[in-house]
Design a protein around this motif. Structure first.
Motif: not given
Ligand code: C2E
Ligand code: MG
Ligand code: MG
Length: 434
Positions: A11-13, A20-21, A79-82, A91-95
Protein backbone atom coordinates in the motif's frame (compact mmCIF):
# COMPACT_ATOMS: atom_id res chain seq x y z
CA UNK A 1 5.89 -13.76 -5.71
CA UNK A 2 8.95 -11.92 -7.04
CA UNK A 3 10.56 -9.23 -4.84
CA UNK A 4 9.63 -6.58 -7.40
CA UNK A 5 5.97 -7.48 -7.79
CA UNK A 6 5.47 -7.92 -4.04
CA UNK A 7 7.09 -4.49 -3.40
CA UNK A 8 4.78 -2.93 -5.99
CA UNK A 9 1.81 -4.47 -4.18
CA UNK A 10 2.58 -2.62 -0.92
CA UNK A 11 0.00 0.00 0.00
CA UNK A 12 1.16 3.54 -0.78
CA UNK A 13 1.26 4.59 2.89
CA UNK A 14 4.17 2.22 3.44
CA UNK A 15 6.47 4.57 1.63
CA UNK A 16 7.75 6.97 4.26
CA UNK A 17 6.55 10.44 3.36
CA UNK A 18 6.44 13.10 5.97
CA UNK A 19 5.80 15.77 3.30
CA UNK A 20 2.37 14.26 2.53
CA UNK A 21 1.63 14.25 6.20
CA UNK A 22 2.72 17.88 6.68
CA UNK A 23 0.57 19.00 3.74
CA UNK A 24 -2.43 17.14 5.17
CA UNK A 25 -1.84 18.50 8.68
CA UNK A 26 -1.54 22.05 7.32
CA UNK A 27 -4.84 21.59 5.46
CA UNK A 28 -6.59 20.22 8.57
CA UNK A 29 -5.22 23.04 10.72
CA UNK A 30 -6.42 25.56 8.13
CA UNK A 31 -9.98 24.34 8.42
CA UNK A 32 -10.22 23.39 12.12
CA UNK A 33 -12.84 25.26 14.15
CA UNK A 34 -11.59 27.52 16.93
CA UNK A 35 -13.07 25.28 19.67
CA UNK A 36 -11.47 22.07 18.33
CA UNK A 37 -7.96 20.66 18.51
CA UNK A 38 -5.91 18.59 16.14
CA UNK A 39 -3.91 15.76 17.67
CA UNK A 40 -0.69 14.36 16.27
CA UNK A 41 0.36 11.03 17.76
CA UNK A 42 3.83 9.99 16.63
CA UNK A 43 4.27 6.24 17.07
CA UNK A 44 7.82 4.91 17.21
CA UNK A 45 8.20 1.22 16.40
CA UNK A 46 11.77 0.42 17.39
CA UNK A 47 11.26 -3.25 16.54
CA UNK A 48 11.21 -2.37 12.82
CA UNK A 49 14.98 -1.83 12.80
CA UNK A 50 15.48 -5.23 14.46
CA UNK A 51 13.14 -6.94 12.01
CA UNK A 52 14.85 -5.20 9.05
CA UNK A 53 18.16 -6.57 10.33
CA UNK A 54 16.92 -10.08 11.07
CA UNK A 55 14.43 -10.72 8.29
CA UNK A 56 14.90 -8.03 5.68
CA UNK A 57 13.24 -4.72 4.84
CA UNK A 58 10.14 -6.35 3.35
CA UNK A 59 9.42 -7.93 6.71
CA UNK A 60 9.84 -4.49 8.36
CA UNK A 61 7.42 -3.04 5.83
CA UNK A 62 5.01 -5.88 6.45
CA UNK A 63 4.99 -5.12 10.19
CA UNK A 64 4.29 -1.42 9.47
CA UNK A 65 1.43 -2.40 7.14
CA UNK A 66 -0.12 -4.57 9.86
CA UNK A 67 0.26 -1.83 12.44
CA UNK A 68 -1.28 0.76 10.09
CA UNK A 69 -4.21 -1.56 9.36
CA UNK A 70 -4.85 -2.21 13.06
CA UNK A 71 -4.64 1.47 13.92
CA UNK A 72 -6.96 2.59 11.14
CA UNK A 73 -9.54 0.07 12.39
CA UNK A 74 -9.36 1.19 15.99
CA UNK A 75 -9.23 4.98 15.48
CA UNK A 76 -12.07 7.11 14.14
CA UNK A 77 -12.78 6.84 10.37
CA UNK A 78 -11.68 10.47 9.81
CA UNK A 79 -8.31 9.92 11.54
CA UNK A 80 -5.47 9.26 9.11
CA UNK A 81 -2.23 7.34 9.37
CA UNK A 82 1.05 8.18 7.64
CA UNK A 83 4.43 6.55 7.70
CA UNK A 84 6.83 9.43 8.34
CA UNK A 85 10.03 7.45 8.80
CA UNK A 86 11.36 3.91 8.49
CA UNK A 87 10.07 3.05 11.97
CA UNK A 88 7.76 5.97 12.68
CA UNK A 89 4.08 6.41 11.99
CA UNK A 90 1.91 9.31 12.75
CA UNK A 91 -1.82 9.31 13.49
CA UNK A 92 -3.52 12.54 12.55
CA UNK A 93 -6.47 12.96 14.90
CA UNK A 94 -8.31 15.62 12.99
CA UNK A 95 -11.03 16.89 15.25
CA UNK A 96 -10.66 16.56 19.00
CA UNK A 97 -12.97 18.26 21.48
CA UNK A 98 -10.07 18.60 23.99
CA UNK A 99 -6.48 17.57 24.79
CA UNK A 100 -7.86 14.82 27.04
CA UNK A 101 -9.20 13.11 23.93
CA UNK A 102 -5.65 12.91 22.55
CA UNK A 103 -4.65 11.02 25.72
CA UNK A 104 -7.55 8.63 25.16
CA UNK A 105 -6.35 8.13 21.58
CA UNK A 106 -2.84 7.35 22.84
CA UNK A 107 -4.25 4.70 25.19
CA UNK A 108 -6.23 3.28 22.31
CA UNK A 109 -3.13 3.11 20.09
CA UNK A 110 -1.15 1.37 22.82
CA UNK A 111 -3.98 -1.02 23.63
CA UNK A 112 -4.45 -1.86 19.92
CA UNK A 113 -0.76 -2.68 19.49
CA UNK A 114 -0.47 -4.61 22.73
CA UNK A 115 -0.61 -7.91 20.92
CA UNK A 116 1.84 -10.08 19.06
CA UNK A 117 2.14 -9.60 15.30
CA UNK A 118 2.98 -12.41 12.93
CA UNK A 119 5.51 -11.83 10.15
CA UNK A 120 6.50 -14.76 7.97
CA UNK A 121 5.60 -17.18 10.74
CA UNK A 122 7.56 -15.35 13.44
CA UNK A 123 5.82 -13.45 16.25
CA UNK A 124 6.81 -9.97 17.46
CA UNK A 125 5.55 -7.33 19.83
CA UNK A 126 5.65 -3.84 18.36
CA UNK A 127 6.37 -2.21 21.79
CA UNK A 128 5.59 1.29 20.56
CA UNK A 129 6.33 4.64 22.20
CA UNK A 130 3.88 7.43 21.47
CA UNK A 131 4.53 11.18 21.52
CA UNK A 132 1.57 13.51 21.33
CA UNK A 133 1.38 17.14 20.27
CA UNK A 134 -1.70 19.30 19.95
CA UNK A 135 -2.41 21.74 17.14
CA UNK A 136 -5.17 24.32 16.94
CA UNK A 137 -6.12 27.39 14.96
CA UNK A 138 -3.64 29.43 17.05
CA UNK A 139 -0.90 26.78 17.12
CA UNK A 140 -1.00 26.00 13.41
CA UNK A 141 2.58 25.38 12.22
CA UNK A 142 2.53 21.78 10.93
CA UNK A 143 6.28 21.26 11.01
CA UNK A 144 6.51 22.65 14.57
CA UNK A 145 3.75 20.28 15.73
CA UNK A 146 5.46 17.24 14.24
CA UNK A 147 8.69 18.32 15.96
CA UNK A 148 6.80 18.64 19.26
CA UNK A 149 5.38 15.13 18.84
CA UNK A 150 8.93 13.93 18.24
CA UNK A 151 10.16 15.64 21.45
CA UNK A 152 7.30 14.01 23.37
CA UNK A 153 8.07 10.59 21.86
CA UNK A 154 11.72 10.85 22.95
CA UNK A 155 10.60 11.94 26.41
CA UNK A 156 8.40 8.84 26.62
CA UNK A 157 11.41 6.69 25.71
CA UNK A 158 13.63 8.48 28.22
CA UNK A 159 11.11 7.92 31.01
CA UNK A 160 10.37 4.39 29.76
CA UNK A 161 6.70 5.41 29.77
CA UNK A 162 4.60 4.28 26.84
CA UNK A 163 3.51 7.79 25.89
CA UNK A 164 4.13 11.44 26.68
CA UNK A 165 2.44 14.70 25.76
CA UNK A 166 4.52 17.58 24.51
CA UNK A 167 5.12 20.42 26.97
CA UNK A 168 7.31 23.44 26.21
CA UNK A 169 9.40 22.62 29.29
CA UNK A 170 10.69 19.48 27.51
CA UNK A 171 12.47 21.63 24.93
CA UNK A 172 14.84 23.33 27.36
CA UNK A 173 16.97 20.31 28.38
CA UNK A 174 17.13 19.05 24.79
CA UNK A 175 18.30 22.39 23.48
CA UNK A 176 20.77 22.69 26.35
CA UNK A 177 22.10 19.20 25.68
CA UNK A 178 22.44 20.00 22.00
CA UNK A 179 24.29 23.24 22.76
CA UNK A 180 26.52 21.40 25.22
CA UNK A 181 27.43 18.87 22.55
CA UNK A 182 28.44 21.60 20.12
CA UNK A 183 30.41 23.52 22.76
CA UNK A 184 32.19 20.35 23.91
CA UNK A 185 33.07 19.36 20.37
CA UNK A 186 34.57 22.86 19.85
CA UNK A 187 36.41 22.71 23.17
CA UNK A 188 37.98 19.35 22.22
CA UNK A 189 38.93 20.58 18.73
CA UNK A 190 40.46 23.78 20.14
CA UNK A 191 42.28 21.81 22.82
CA UNK A 192 40.50 23.89 25.45
CA UNK A 193 39.95 21.04 27.92
CA UNK A 194 42.33 21.04 30.83
CA UNK A 195 43.78 18.18 32.83
CA UNK A 196 44.18 18.02 36.61
CA UNK A 197 46.08 15.41 38.56
CA UNK A 198 45.27 13.76 41.87
CA UNK A 199 48.01 11.96 43.80
CA UNK A 200 47.83 8.33 44.92
CA UNK A 201 49.58 7.61 48.21
CA UNK A 202 51.35 4.27 48.81
CA UNK A 203 50.41 3.35 52.39
CA UNK A 204 53.45 1.13 52.93
CA UNK A 205 56.18 3.49 51.77
CA UNK A 206 54.40 6.78 52.53
CA UNK A 207 55.41 7.96 49.06
CA UNK A 208 53.25 9.29 46.25
CA UNK A 209 53.41 6.47 43.74
CA UNK A 210 51.09 7.78 41.07
CA UNK A 211 48.73 10.46 39.83
CA UNK A 212 45.31 10.12 38.24
CA UNK A 213 44.48 12.45 35.34
CA UNK A 214 41.06 14.08 35.52
CA UNK A 215 39.60 16.09 32.65
CA UNK A 216 38.40 19.63 33.39
CA UNK A 217 36.26 21.93 31.26
CA UNK A 218 35.87 25.63 31.96
CA UNK A 219 32.99 26.69 29.75
CA UNK A 220 33.26 30.27 28.49
CA UNK A 221 29.84 31.29 29.81
CA UNK A 222 28.68 28.46 32.07
CA UNK A 223 31.86 28.14 34.14
CA UNK A 224 33.28 24.79 35.27
CA UNK A 225 31.34 21.78 34.02
CA UNK A 226 31.92 18.49 35.82
CA UNK A 227 33.24 15.47 33.88
CA UNK A 228 30.32 13.55 35.37
CA UNK A 229 28.21 15.71 33.03
CA UNK A 230 30.39 16.14 29.95
CA UNK A 231 31.91 12.64 29.63
CA UNK A 232 28.48 11.05 28.95
CA UNK A 233 27.82 13.80 26.37
CA UNK A 234 31.07 12.94 24.59
CA UNK A 235 30.23 9.23 24.82
CA UNK A 236 26.75 9.59 23.38
CA UNK A 237 27.84 12.02 20.64
CA UNK A 238 30.62 9.86 19.28
CA UNK A 239 33.64 12.01 20.13
CA UNK A 240 34.81 10.37 23.34
CA UNK A 241 37.87 8.87 21.63
CA UNK A 242 38.99 12.39 20.55
CA UNK A 243 38.56 13.52 24.14
CA UNK A 244 40.45 10.52 25.53
CA UNK A 245 43.35 11.07 23.14
CA UNK A 246 43.56 14.79 24.01
CA UNK A 247 43.50 14.00 27.73
CA UNK A 248 46.13 11.28 27.32
CA UNK A 249 48.33 13.54 25.23
CA UNK A 250 48.11 16.42 27.74
CA UNK A 251 48.79 14.05 30.63
CA UNK A 252 51.88 12.61 28.91
CA UNK A 253 53.05 16.12 28.03
CA UNK A 254 53.03 17.14 31.75
CA UNK A 255 54.35 13.81 33.02
CA UNK A 256 58.03 14.59 32.41
CA UNK A 257 57.95 17.57 34.81
CA UNK A 258 56.26 15.42 37.47
CA UNK A 259 58.77 12.60 37.11
CA UNK A 260 61.62 15.09 37.39
CA UNK A 261 60.58 15.73 41.02
CA UNK A 262 59.17 12.30 41.82
CA UNK A 263 60.92 9.29 40.31
CA UNK A 264 59.04 6.02 39.68
CA UNK A 265 55.74 7.86 39.40
CA UNK A 266 52.82 6.15 37.65
CA UNK A 267 50.36 7.99 35.45
CA UNK A 268 46.70 6.97 35.33
CA UNK A 269 44.19 8.02 32.68
CA UNK A 270 40.47 7.21 32.60
CA UNK A 271 39.18 5.33 29.60
CA UNK A 272 35.59 5.09 28.43
CA UNK A 273 34.19 1.66 27.47
CA UNK A 274 33.54 3.22 24.06
CA UNK A 275 37.32 3.67 23.66
CA UNK A 276 37.72 -0.11 23.75
CA UNK A 277 35.70 -0.30 20.54
CA UNK A 278 38.48 1.52 18.67
CA UNK A 279 40.36 -1.25 16.93
CA UNK A 280 43.68 0.55 16.84
CA UNK A 281 43.60 1.83 20.42
CA UNK A 282 46.66 -0.17 21.62
CA UNK A 283 48.77 0.96 18.63
CA UNK A 284 47.69 4.60 18.97
CA UNK A 285 48.51 4.64 22.70
CA UNK A 286 51.85 2.96 22.06
CA UNK A 287 52.70 5.62 19.49
CA UNK A 288 51.83 8.37 21.93
CA UNK A 289 53.94 6.77 24.65
CA UNK A 290 56.79 6.61 22.12
CA UNK A 291 56.45 10.30 21.22
CA UNK A 292 56.61 11.36 24.91
CA UNK A 293 59.18 8.73 25.75
CA UNK A 294 57.12 7.21 28.56
CA UNK A 295 57.48 3.43 29.16
CA UNK A 296 54.20 1.49 28.80
CA UNK A 297 54.41 0.14 32.35
CA UNK A 298 54.28 3.70 33.71
CA UNK A 299 50.76 4.10 32.34
CA UNK A 300 47.60 2.75 33.99
CA UNK A 301 44.26 2.89 32.21
CA UNK A 302 41.24 3.10 34.52
CA UNK A 303 38.01 1.53 33.33
CA UNK A 304 34.80 1.45 35.31
CA UNK A 305 33.70 -1.91 36.64
CA UNK A 306 30.54 -1.93 34.55
CA UNK A 307 32.57 -1.51 31.36
CA UNK A 308 35.10 -4.20 32.15
CA UNK A 309 32.56 -6.72 33.36
CA UNK A 310 30.39 -6.47 30.28
CA UNK A 311 30.53 -9.91 28.80
CA UNK A 312 31.66 -8.69 25.44
CA UNK A 313 34.42 -10.70 23.79
CA UNK A 314 35.65 -7.59 21.99
CA UNK A 315 36.25 -5.74 25.29
CA UNK A 316 38.20 -8.69 26.68
CA UNK A 317 40.32 -8.89 23.51
CA UNK A 318 40.95 -5.17 23.52
CA UNK A 319 42.05 -5.30 27.16
CA UNK A 320 44.36 -8.21 26.43
CA UNK A 321 45.98 -6.34 23.55
CA UNK A 322 46.50 -3.29 25.76
CA UNK A 323 47.99 -5.49 28.46
CA UNK A 324 50.39 -7.10 25.98
CA UNK A 325 51.92 -3.67 25.33
CA UNK A 326 52.85 -3.48 29.03
CA UNK A 327 50.17 -0.95 30.01
CA UNK A 328 48.51 -1.59 33.40
CA UNK A 329 44.73 -1.91 33.71
CA UNK A 330 42.71 -0.76 36.70
CA UNK A 331 39.04 -1.32 37.53
CA UNK A 332 37.53 1.95 38.70
CA UNK A 333 34.54 2.41 41.04
CA UNK A 334 34.80 -1.23 42.04
CA UNK A 335 31.85 -2.48 44.09
CA UNK A 336 29.18 -0.51 42.22
CA UNK A 337 28.76 -2.94 39.29
CA UNK A 338 28.06 -6.60 39.03
CA UNK A 339 31.36 -8.42 38.94
CA UNK A 340 31.48 -12.04 38.08
CA UNK A 341 34.27 -13.78 39.95
CA UNK A 342 35.32 -15.85 36.95
CA UNK A 343 35.56 -12.76 34.78
CA UNK A 344 37.54 -10.96 37.45
CA UNK A 345 39.93 -13.93 37.56
CA UNK A 346 40.29 -14.14 33.77
CA UNK A 347 40.63 -10.46 32.87
CA UNK A 348 44.13 -9.04 32.48
CA UNK A 349 43.86 -6.51 35.30
CA UNK A 350 46.37 -5.16 37.80
CA UNK A 351 44.42 -2.99 40.19
CA UNK A 352 41.02 -2.53 41.84
CA UNK A 353 39.87 0.92 42.93
CA UNK A 354 37.29 0.63 45.68
CA UNK A 355 34.42 3.00 45.04
CA UNK A 356 34.31 5.98 47.35
CA UNK A 357 30.71 5.29 48.40
CA UNK A 358 31.97 2.39 50.58
CA UNK A 359 35.16 4.14 51.69
CA UNK A 360 33.38 7.32 52.82
CA UNK A 361 31.07 5.50 55.21
CA UNK A 362 33.32 2.69 56.39
CA UNK A 363 34.02 4.39 59.73
CA UNK A 364 30.34 4.75 60.55
CA UNK A 365 28.75 1.85 58.71
CA UNK A 366 29.63 -1.64 59.89
CA UNK A 367 28.40 -3.19 56.62
CA UNK A 368 30.47 -0.80 54.46
CA UNK A 369 33.51 -1.60 56.57
CA UNK A 370 32.88 -5.32 56.05
CA UNK A 371 32.51 -4.78 52.28
CA UNK A 372 35.79 -2.82 52.13
CA UNK A 373 37.52 -5.51 54.18
CA UNK A 374 36.21 -8.28 51.86
CA UNK A 375 37.09 -6.38 48.69
CA UNK A 376 40.66 -5.87 49.89
CA UNK A 377 40.96 -9.60 50.70
CA UNK A 378 39.47 -10.55 47.33
CA UNK A 379 41.83 -8.24 45.43
CA UNK A 380 44.86 -9.62 47.27
CA UNK A 381 43.75 -13.21 46.68
CA UNK A 382 43.66 -12.36 42.97
CA UNK A 383 47.10 -10.72 43.32
CA UNK A 384 45.74 -7.28 42.49
CA UNK A 385 46.73 -3.95 43.98
CA UNK A 386 43.94 -2.16 45.92
CA UNK A 387 43.36 1.59 45.84
CA UNK A 388 40.75 3.23 48.08
CA UNK A 389 39.11 6.30 46.53
CA UNK A 390 37.55 9.24 48.35
CA UNK A 391 39.65 9.15 51.53
CA UNK A 392 38.82 12.39 53.29
CA UNK A 393 40.29 11.99 56.79
CA UNK A 394 43.20 10.50 58.69
CA UNK A 395 41.04 8.03 60.64
CA UNK A 396 39.79 6.40 57.42
CA UNK A 397 43.32 6.32 56.01
CA UNK A 398 44.61 4.65 59.19
CA UNK A 399 41.81 2.10 59.15
CA UNK A 400 42.51 1.25 55.48
CA UNK A 401 46.18 0.82 56.31
CA UNK A 402 45.27 -1.64 59.09
CA UNK A 403 43.08 -3.56 56.62
CA UNK A 404 46.08 -3.93 54.28
CA UNK A 405 44.91 -1.53 51.54
CA UNK A 406 47.84 -0.67 49.27
CA UNK A 407 47.10 2.86 48.08
CA UNK A 408 44.75 5.70 48.92
CA UNK A 409 43.49 8.63 46.94
CA UNK A 410 41.30 11.46 48.20
CA UNK A 411 41.00 14.98 49.51
CA UNK A 412 42.86 14.05 52.71
CA UNK A 413 46.03 13.56 50.65
CA UNK A 414 45.19 16.23 48.06
CA UNK A 415 42.39 17.48 45.84
CA UNK A 416 43.10 17.25 42.09
CA UNK A 417 45.68 19.90 41.15
CA UNK A 418 46.57 21.66 37.90
CA UNK A 419 49.84 20.82 36.12
CA UNK A 420 51.90 23.35 38.09
CA UNK A 421 50.19 22.58 41.37
CA UNK A 422 50.93 18.86 41.13
CA UNK A 423 54.64 19.45 40.44
CA UNK A 424 54.86 21.74 43.52
CA UNK A 425 52.94 19.19 45.55
CA UNK A 426 55.20 16.30 44.52
CA UNK A 427 58.36 18.35 45.06
CA UNK A 428 57.22 19.31 48.56
CA UNK A 429 55.87 15.90 49.62
CA UNK A 430 57.27 14.87 52.99
CA UNK A 431 54.49 12.54 54.03
CA UNK A 432 51.30 13.29 55.90
CA UNK A 433 51.72 15.16 59.19
CA UNK A 434 51.72 12.91 62.28
P1 C2E B 1 36.90 8.68 38.88
O1 C2E B 1 37.81 8.24 37.80
O2 C2E B 1 36.45 7.66 39.85
O3 C2E B 1 37.64 9.87 39.61
C1 C2E B 1 37.53 10.18 40.95
C2 C2E B 1 36.59 11.31 41.18
O4 C2E B 1 36.42 11.52 42.58
C3 C2E B 1 37.10 12.66 40.66
O5 C2E B 1 35.95 13.43 40.31
C4 C2E B 1 37.77 13.26 41.88
O6 C2E B 1 37.88 14.67 41.84
C5 C2E B 1 36.81 12.83 42.96
N1 C2E B 1 37.44 12.71 44.27
C6 C2E B 1 38.71 12.36 44.54
N2 C2E B 1 38.93 12.32 45.88
C7 C2E B 1 37.75 12.64 46.45
C8 C2E B 1 37.34 12.77 47.82
O7 C2E B 1 38.09 12.58 48.78
N3 C2E B 1 36.04 13.11 48.04
C9 C2E B 1 35.17 13.33 47.00
N4 C2E B 1 33.93 13.67 47.31
N5 C2E B 1 35.53 13.23 45.71
C10 C2E B 1 36.82 12.88 45.45
P2 C2E B 1 35.86 14.18 38.93
O8 C2E B 1 37.16 14.77 38.57
O9 C2E B 1 34.65 15.05 39.02
O10 C2E B 1 35.60 12.99 37.92
C11 C2E B 1 34.44 12.24 38.00
C12 C2E B 1 34.48 11.07 37.05
O11 C2E B 1 34.50 11.52 35.70
C13 C2E B 1 35.73 10.23 37.19
O12 C2E B 1 35.57 9.35 38.27
C14 C2E B 1 35.77 9.52 35.85
O13 C2E B 1 34.90 8.42 35.85
C15 C2E B 1 35.21 10.59 34.93
N6 C2E B 1 36.34 11.24 34.26
C16 C2E B 1 37.10 12.30 34.64
N7 C2E B 1 38.02 12.58 33.70
C17 C2E B 1 37.85 11.68 32.68
C18 C2E B 1 38.49 11.44 31.43
O14 C2E B 1 39.47 12.09 31.04
N8 C2E B 1 38.01 10.41 30.66
C19 C2E B 1 36.97 9.64 31.09
N9 C2E B 1 36.53 8.66 30.28
N10 C2E B 1 36.34 9.83 32.26
C20 C2E B 1 36.79 10.84 33.05
MG1 MG C 1 39.30 7.02 37.70
MG1 MG D 1 36.42 6.15 40.70
Amino acid sequence: MSEESSAAALPAFLLPDHLDFLAELAAVLGSVSSDSKVGVALVSLDCVARIDGMMGYRAGDSLCAQVAGMLSQSLKPEDRIFRVGRNEMVCLLSSLPSEAHAVLAAHKILHTLDTSLCIDGAYFYATPFVGIAIGSKENGDADAILRQANVAMHEAKRRMDRFAIYEAILDAPRLMQFQLQTDLRNAIAENALDVYFQPKLDLRSGLISGVETLARWEHSSKGAISPVRFIPVAESSGFISDLTMRVLNSALCHFDAMQAVSAHLHLAVNLSPKDLQERHLPEVIQQMLGIWNVPANSLTLELTETAVMEDDAMYGKSLERLKETGIRISIDDFGTGYSSMSRLRDLPIDELKLDMSFVKNMRTSFSDEKIVRSMIALAHDLELLVVAEGVEDQATLQHLKELGCDLVQGYHVSKPLDSEGIVDFLAGWKGLPG
